[in-house]
Scaffold this motif. Structure first.
Motif, PDB file in Angstrom:
ATOM      1  N   THR A   2       0.845  -1.192   0.000  1.00 47.45           N
ATOM      2  CA  THR A   2       0.000   0.000   0.000  1.00 47.45           C
ATOM      3  C   THR A   2       0.881   1.242   0.000  1.00 47.45           C
ATOM      4  OG1 THR A   2      -1.683  -1.175   1.266  1.00 47.45           O
ATOM      5  CG2 THR A   2      -1.800   1.226   1.247  1.00 47.45           C
ATOM      6  N   THR A   4       1.829   4.809   0.960  1.00 52.20           N
ATOM      7  CA  THR A   4       1.536   5.677   2.105  1.00 52.20           C
ATOM      8  C   THR A   4       2.207   7.033   1.915  1.00 52.20           C
ATOM      9  OG1 THR A   4       3.485   5.014   3.372  1.00 52.20           O
ATOM     10  CG2 THR A   4       1.462   3.679   3.664  1.00 52.20           C
ATOM     11  N   ASN A  80      -3.081   7.400  -7.688  1.00 48.96           N
ATOM     12  CA  ASN A  80      -2.711   6.600  -6.514  1.00 48.96           C
ATOM     13  C   ASN A  80      -1.919   7.428  -5.515  1.00 48.96           C
ATOM     14  OD1 ASN A  80      -3.956   4.272  -7.440  1.00 48.96           O
ATOM     15  ND2 ASN A  80      -2.108   3.537  -8.472  1.00 48.96           N
ATOM     16  N   SER A  84      -3.128   8.529  -1.713  1.00 52.52           N
ATOM     17  CA  SER A  84      -2.335   8.082  -0.559  1.00 52.52           C
ATOM     18  C   SER A  84      -1.913   9.240   0.340  1.00 52.52           C
ATOM     19  CB  SER A  84      -1.108   7.294  -1.011  1.00 52.52           C
ATOM     20  OG  SER A  84      -0.164   8.154  -1.617  1.00 52.52           O
TER      21      SER A  84
END
Length: 132
Positions: A2, A4, A80, A84
């Motif tokens: 993921t 971050t 993305n 994030s």
């Protein structure tokens, strides 16, 4: 994995001088000339973007890093990345992320005249390169 905010901030893709940051806080930090500050978290800075502080805390600061500092220049075409770091629809901010651990030296600390005349402190900083 993921994506971050921390991971994005460590993806250094530029080095910019004149970055600025606006803060409203509940107390005075007590910045003094020569003081070394180590960023505890990744921080959002800008090179001339439009940003409004979203709180009404009583003590205001305008911080500026005079020399070039390695940073992650936000890619506003990368959905993305924007998701994030919570920067969707924020293109006007021209955000740059500086990673935690970055060291800055205070060149000009808090001056009471700034607070009296402008209602905020103006703090000038310089990036300190890590020695290997």
């Amino acid at each position: 994995m993921t994506l971050t905010r921390e991971i994005v901030s460590k993806n250094i893709n530029g080095s910019i001088s004149g970055l600025g940051r606006a803060l409203n806080v509940n107390w005075e930090f007590g910045y003094e000339e020569g003081q070394i500050i180590t960023l505890e978290n990744e921080e959002s800075w800008s090179d001339g973007g439009m940003f409004t502080v979203c709180n009404d805390f009583p003590v205001s600061y305008q911080l500026f890093i005079e020399n070039e500092v390695p940073c992650h220049i936000v890619d506003y075409t990368n959905e993305n990345e924007l998701k994030s770091i919570g920067a969707e629809d924020c293109e006007d901010e021209k955000e740059c992320l500086i990673p935690a651990g970055t060291k800055l030296r205070v060149l000009q600390g808090e001056q009471e005249i700034d607070l009296q005349e402008m209602g905020y402190y103006t703090i000038y900083l310089e990036y300190i390169e890590e020695e290997n």
